[in-house]
Design a protein around this motif. Structure first.
Motif, short mmCIF file in Angstrom:
data_model
loop_
_atom_site.label_atom_id
_atom_site.label_comp_id
_atom_site.label_asym_id
_atom_site.label_seq_id
_atom_site.Cartn_x
_atom_site.Cartn_y
_atom_site.Cartn_z
N ASP A 651 0.84 -1.11 0.01
CA ASP A 651 -0.03 0.06 0.12
C ASP A 651 0.95 1.32 -0.06
OD1 ASP A 651 -1.70 1.93 0.50
OD2 ASP A 651 -2.52 1.36 2.35
N GLU A 653 0.20 4.26 0.22
CA GLU A 653 0.16 5.33 0.99
C GLU A 653 0.53 5.20 2.46
OE1 GLU A 653 -4.35 6.09 1.62
OE2 GLU A 653 -3.94 8.12 1.07
N THR A 654 0.37 3.91 2.94
CA THR A 654 1.13 3.56 4.38
C THR A 654 2.37 2.93 4.43
OG1 THR A 654 0.01 1.34 4.44
CG2 THR A 654 -1.16 3.35 5.32
N GLY A 655 2.76 2.37 3.23
CA GLY A 655 4.12 1.51 3.22
C GLY A 655 4.04 0.13 3.62
N ILE A 656 2.84 -0.13 4.14
CA ILE A 656 2.40 -1.56 4.60
C ILE A 656 2.58 -2.66 3.44
CG2 ILE A 656 0.74 -3.19 5.43
CD1 ILE A 656 -0.48 -0.99 7.30
N PRO A 778 6.81 -0.41 7.50
CA PRO A 778 6.01 0.42 6.61
C PRO A 778 6.75 1.76 6.61
CG PRO A 778 4.49 -0.64 8.17
CD PRO A 778 5.94 -1.02 8.42
N ASN A 779 7.46 2.20 7.51
CA ASN A 779 7.93 3.67 7.60
C ASN A 779 9.26 3.42 6.67
OD1 ASN A 779 9.19 5.63 10.39
ND2 ASN A 779 9.34 5.92 8.06
N TRP A 782 7.73 3.54 3.00
CA TRP A 782 7.24 4.94 2.64
C TRP A 782 8.38 5.69 2.31
CZ3 TRP A 782 7.65 9.52 5.18
CH2 TRP A 782 6.68 10.71 4.94
N ARG A 783 9.53 6.03 3.05
CA ARG A 783 10.51 6.70 2.96
C ARG A 783 11.35 6.33 1.51
NH1 ARG A 783 11.58 11.06 5.06
NH2 ARG A 783 10.99 11.15 7.18
N PHE B 176 -3.62 3.06 12.67
CA PHE B 176 -2.41 2.48 12.27
C PHE B 176 -1.78 1.84 13.48
CE2 PHE B 176 1.97 1.66 11.01
CZ PHE B 176 1.64 1.28 9.34
N HIS B 242 9.81 2.72 15.27
CA HIS B 242 8.86 1.94 14.31
C HIS B 242 8.29 3.05 13.37
CE1 HIS B 242 8.76 -1.50 16.80
NE2 HIS B 242 8.66 -0.63 17.95
N TYR B 247 6.84 10.65 9.12
CA TYR B 247 5.93 9.45 8.77
C TYR B 247 4.75 9.45 9.38
CZ TYR B 247 4.62 4.64 7.90
OH TYR B 247 3.56 3.36 7.50
N HIS B 250 2.34 12.17 8.21
CA HIS B 250 1.99 11.67 6.94
C HIS B 250 0.67 10.67 7.03
CE1 HIS B 250 1.40 9.61 3.29
NE2 HIS B 250 1.48 8.62 3.38
N LEU B 251 0.85 9.97 8.06
CA LEU B 251 -0.24 9.00 8.57
C LEU B 251 -1.30 9.69 9.14
CD1 LEU B 251 2.00 5.99 10.05
CD2 LEU B 251 0.71 6.05 7.84
N VAL B 254 -3.42 10.32 6.37
CA VAL B 254 -3.98 8.81 5.88
C VAL B 254 -5.23 8.41 6.71
CG1 VAL B 254 -3.43 6.70 5.15
CG2 VAL B 254 -1.74 8.44 4.68
#
Lengths: 795, 267
Positions: A651, A653-656, A778-779, A782-783, B176, B242, B247, B250-251, B254
């Motif tokens: 994803d 948007e979240t990086g998941i 995810p972080n 996303w980066r 999240f 984490h 980030y 940004h979240l 989202v």
């Protein structure tokens, strides 16, 4: 005889009844009369001098038996914790091997290093007393990363280990590699980090020791994967107790993954303390304590280069790695990133020249040692990532590039340029099988569907091989092993014809009580339920090297197979006498001895009875009784391998990253119990997925504190992180093990990290992404996406 | 764990007397934070005052468009309550996503709100729903209750009796969650009531906070698109192994979009 459950069957696991009904017997369950409880005081600092320890207040508290420190260890003249491997550097000199004291001697070198041991009547009293011990530290700067540790001016852990460099090790032909790189049409390069992991078996480590002043005997119950080795090391080197006066018991053990295959200082301290206080001493680690004291795994920083010709044929591979050893050398520490790493860099490919240089480095972190896979997942990750980078850069399909370089089935046995000779294998067969099982043909459609939802989808391959069944002793000895790596088994046939097996491997989740019973049931024709497997007690089992390195079935099973064969040989002699026939005419099948071509026969049970009631028995030429023992030392490693294919959705948007599909087709040789093999594959793959997507041991680089020191911060993979997996085998038989087995304990963990990261990179490839380090959180993803989206100068 | 005395009062009067009179005592709700803290020897109270037997502190009721949840109501009971599901579904789904089943079977709404963990879920809902925190001494508006990292308006010895939630016209919560702890890395609760919108964020910073710019935009158009371009500043947000502050920032956007989407489902 009926109820034979032999090789290839999938009975339920014998051991599960007691586990699932709460009747296991773990170290924490062991209670001894008048026992005391111990608490270890551990360093809160990554690096510090100990100026003084004041135990006055603690000793004055009620119920406190003793507070033991490094000074007491020194006063009693005890040895330090031995390293089982002595490797040599490229300069021919032995590795630097500073002492690893059981309790710190004047200096602590990692958070969790043991400073003192407090013993009291109850756990609560011991904890309270531990808080009353005053330790005066002079805190020093700490260094936790390998790159920082070898820099000039870095904090030095040991006075006599300049630049914190334990060993500068190399393997392979440097000149041949340099020559090949000069004529290469393309060179693919990759820098990567192999993240530090913490094994976290479900059961924390624990130990309880007892000393019998009347006989001078010690008994230690410990959560160990190899009790005989613990006994040997403690007797011969650490506590210097006569080996025959030392009993080590490793009863039911709740998972090991390598974490419990070392000789830990806690075991030595507790055994020594039991004699000092004259009462049994018990210690059970809590989870937080495990995080900072169980040996960690992996932690490499690597630069790798692959030279290829214009057709994508691999010409040479060059790998330079810095491997983190932590604060001291653990039992197998220096062996893991060298001998279990370099020789695996050939992978399943025909790469003719390989050079590997590993700098083994001390840092202010928990000592690093073997963790499921141990060296081989790291090697596989380097090779399989680099193959993908080369494919991308040369515009050759990833599968096609693998096909062009895979060792063909008919080329086995295959000698690699890095010591090992693969006896058997069919990597192309595994690849083709996996391509079909993973429905690679349907991937494009699935990718389009993901894109419609705004998601990225990727596919990743890992075609890999590993060296298992540790290990041929002679070969290991040349590489620096200080012990043997054979295994032993005794098959004790009782007068009733029922069987007890005494074996030197250790079952801590692998299902040995089932698998080994199947081997005996098949070989002797004895009912599966009439075979019990005994392990984990040096007073019951003759000797053994324990369980690690996918060796139990390969080496221990071979010893068991040979001992069973000896029983049949003796049984035939007894049968020949009773049936008045020549020994050569006796046949044995499914538990019945018969004279060829006649209806005269004796059951296995009747023969066992005759052996123990020898009224009509050839006593002149044969001893009574029916019990045989075999030691087996393998002639080569085994080389399981296969092809794993991961499919992920990201994803943006979240990086998941979501693991959508996982397919494994593995060559594990003969399968004794397919259910257990599938379980081993599942567990191994999950641990590899854990490394790729979730798990990461992180230290603060200033203080040396472990930031991921609990399950709140260390992400274990969970059931809801994983899809159903497609697990298949495509086996070729090992040519040198008695049953053709290769082992399967580590294959999942070795093949999977590369498959998962290759799929993640594939999903991001349209953004120009060439590599993503583990774990792909995810972080981080996303980066990577943010950085790819905006043009920027190269670093 | 050190030994301690356990008191189990059955009236509020008795509870206050114990909290005021027993030296070094602490109130015990579900214990999901307090007990691990005691086990790790980070806290060592001489006495715990168990709140589970006080009738006024349990139960879920609905009257005059207000849902009242007793402070000792467990997460599982909120998650499974038909009354909560029908009146404020976001609360039920929020409760169903806290921690794991073991935590939901012990942890309570009052304990969570009083503790004000910066990554807890409930504070976002309490703040976005403009709830009233009812204590044994007074009523406190949500905007005045939360004061940053583990800090609240509660005075020493003051305990939460119940939470009063006005029923909104629409509301949603999106989180999240940390794959390790299952706490909110970022959780956003968005609520619309009588033309007003409140957006509360948990997990991202040192305490739960509202995002005025998003509220204003949503009062114009209560759609995910209305806030898609609104970014909170990472400046005062948390950063850990984490999730870094950028980030998290940004979240927030989202998760806010997802919360609005969830809220629209309830309309």
């Amino acid at each position: 005889m009926s109820n034979i459950i032999g090789i290839g069957a999938a009975p339920r696991r014998k051991e599960d009844f007691r586990f699932l009904t709460g009747r296991g017997n773990y170290v924490a369950d062991v209670k001894r009369a008048d026992m005391t409880f111990g608490v270890f005081i551990r360093s809160q600092h990554g690096h510090a001098l100990i100026r003084g320890i004041d135990k006055t207040a603690a000793l004055a508290m009620p119920g406190v038996e003793a507070v033991l420190t490094g000074d007491d260890v020194a006063a009693d003249g005890l040895g330090s914790l031995p390293c089982g491997w002595g490797i040599h550097g490229s300069d021919g000199l032995p590795m630097k091997e500073p002492a690893f004291p059981m309790l710190a001697q004047g200096k602590v070198r990692f958070v969790g290093d043991m400073v003192a041991f407090v013993i009291a009547d109850t756990l609560e009293l011991a904890r309270a007393a531990a808080e009353a011990v005053v330790i005066d530290y002079d805190v020093l700067p700490a260094v936790v990363g390998v790159l920082e540790a070898v820099r000039p001016g870095a904090p030095q852990l040991f006075d006599d280990v300049p630049n914190n460099l334990c060993c500068d090790w190399e393997l392979g032909d440097k000149t041949a590699v340099a020559t090949a790189f000069r004529k290469a049409a393309h060179v693919a390069r990759l820098s990567l980090v192999n993240n530090r992991l913490i094994g976290n078996p479900m059961e924390p480590r624990a130990a309880i020791a007892e000393y019998n002043g009347g006989t001078g005997h010690y008994t230690l119950w410990t959560t160990s994967q190899f009790p005989h080795v613990v006994r040997f090391l403690m007797s011969a080197l650490v506590l210097k107790i006569p080996e025959q006066k030392m009993r080590v018991v490793a009863p039911d053990v709740g998972g090991g993954f390598g974490v419990k295959q070392f000789h830990y200082g806690e075991e030595a301290v507790i055994t020594w303390a039991a004699r000092r206080v004259g009462r049994p001493v018990k210690w059970v680690a809590d989870r937080s304590e495990g995080f900072v004291s169980d040996r960690h795994g992996r932690d490499h920083v690597t630069e790798a280069e692959l030279a290829l010709d214009e057709n994508g044929k691999f010409l040479a591979l060059k790998v330079v790695t810095l491997a983190n050893m932590g604060g001291y050398l653990s039992t197998f520490g220096p062996n893991i990133p060298t001998n279990l790493y370099g020789p695996l860099l050939g992978g399943v490919y025909t790469t003719p020249a390989i050079y590997c240089n590993v700098k083994v480095v001390f840092t202010n972190t928990v000592p690093v040692d073997a963790y499921r896979g141990a060296g081989r997942p790291e090697a596989t990750f380097v090779v399989e990532r680099l193959v993908d980078v080369a494919a991308k850069e040369m515009g050759i399909d990833r599968v096609e590039l693998r096909r062009r370089n895979i060792i063909p089935k008919e080329a086995y046995p295959y000698q690699t340029p890095v010591l090992v000779e693969y006896d058997s294998g069919d990597p192309m067969g595994c690849l083709e099988g996996a391509l079909a099982a993973a429905d690679v043909a349907g991937f494009a459609e699935r990718k389009t569907a993901s894109e419609r939802d705004g998601k990225f989808r990727g596919l990743g391959y890992s075609t890999y091989v590993e060296a298992c069944g540790l290990a041929p002793s002679r070969f290991a000895g040349r590489l620096g092993a200080r012990g043997g790596l054979y295994e032993s088994a005794t098959v004790r046939v009782h007068p009733t014809g029922q069987v007890t097996v005494l074996i030197g491997t250790h079952n801590h989740g692998q299902g040995h009580e089932t698998t080994f019973a199947q081997i005996v049931s098949e070989k002797l024709g004895v009912a599966f339920d009439n075979v019990d497997i005994v392990f984990g007690d040096t007073d019951r089992v003759q000797f053994g090297m324990g369980t690690y390195g996918s060796r139990s079935l390969v080496v221990g099973g071979a010893a068991l197979s040979k001992a069973s064969d000896k029983v049949v040989v003796k049984g035939k002699k007894i049968a020949a006498h009773l049936l008045e026939a020549s020994e050569q005419d006796i046949q044995f099948e499914a538990g019945v001895f018969s004279v060829a071509g006649t209806d005269r026969s004796k059951t296995f049970q009747e023969i066992a009875g005759a052996a123990y009631v020898p009224h009509d028995y050839p006593l002149e030429i044969l001893e009574p009784g029916l019990e045989e023992q075999a030691y087996y030392d393998p002639v080569n490693f085994t080389y399981p391998g296969g092809c794993h294919i991961a499919e992920v959705e990201i994803d943006p948007e979240t990086g998941i990253v979501t693991l959508e599909k996982y397919t494994a087709v593995d060559d594990v040789g003969t399968v004794i119990n397919p259910m257990i093999v599938e379980g081993q594959l599942h567990g191994g793959i999950v641990q590899g997925v854990g490394q790729a997507l979730y798990e990461n041991a992180v230290y603060d680089d200033v203080s040396g504190q472990l930031l991921s020191g609990s399950f709140m911060d260390y992400t274990m993979p969970r059931a809801d992180h994983l899809p159903n997996m497609a697990i298949k085998t495509h086996s070729t038989l090992c040519t040198h093990t008695p049953m053709g087995v290769k082992g399967c304990g580590e294959v999942g963990t070795i093949g999977s990290p590369a498959a998962v990261i290759n799929s993640v990179v594939d999903a991001l490839s349209h953004l120009g992404v060439m590599h993503v380090d583990m774990p792909a959180t995810p972080n981080r993803i996303w980066r990577v996406i943010q950085n790819a989206a905006m043009p920027q100068a190269a670093e | 764990m050190r030994s301690f005395a356990l008191h189990r009062p059955s009236t509020l009067y008795e509870t206050s007397a114990l909290l005021g009179g027993v030296a070094d005592s602490m109130p015990l709700a579900g214990g999901m934070t307090l007990l691990p803290t005691i086990k790790q020897r980070l806290a060592a109270p001489a006495a715990l005052i168990d709140l589970s037997k006080i009738p006024q502190m349990s139960g879920i009721s609905f009257k005059d468009d207000v849902l009242t949840i007793g402070a000792m109501t467990r997460h599982v009971d909120v998650a499974e309550s038909e009354l909560v599901r029908s009146k404020i579904p976001l609360l039920a789904s929020l409760a169903a996503g806290i921690g794991d089943p073991a935590v939901r079977n012990r942890g309570t709404i009052g304990g969570s709100v009083a503790n004000n963990d910066p990554s807890a879920d409930y504070p976002a809902a309490v703040l976005a729903l403009d709830a009233i925190v009812v204590t044994d001494r007074r009523e406190i508006a949500a905007d005045a209750f939360f004061r940053g990292l583990f800090e609240t308006a509660l005075e020493p010895g003051e305990i939460i009796i119940a939470l009063r939630f006005p029923v909104p016209s629409a509301g949603g919560y999106a989180k999240f969650k940390s794959p390790a702890s299952r706490y909110a890395v970022v959780g956003v609760c968005a609520v619309k009531k009588a033309g007003k919108v409140r957006v509360a964020v948990t997990g991202a910073g040192p305490g739960v906070f509202r995002v005025g710019a998003m509220e204003a935009a949503l009062e114009g158009s209560f759609t995910p698109a209305a806030i898609a371009a609104i970014r909170v500043s990472p400046e005062n947000l948390s950063s850990d192994i984490h999730a870094d502050a950028e980030y998290r920032a940004h979240l927030v956007t989202v998760m806010a979009k997802k919360a609005i989407a969830a809220a629209l489902q309830t309309l």
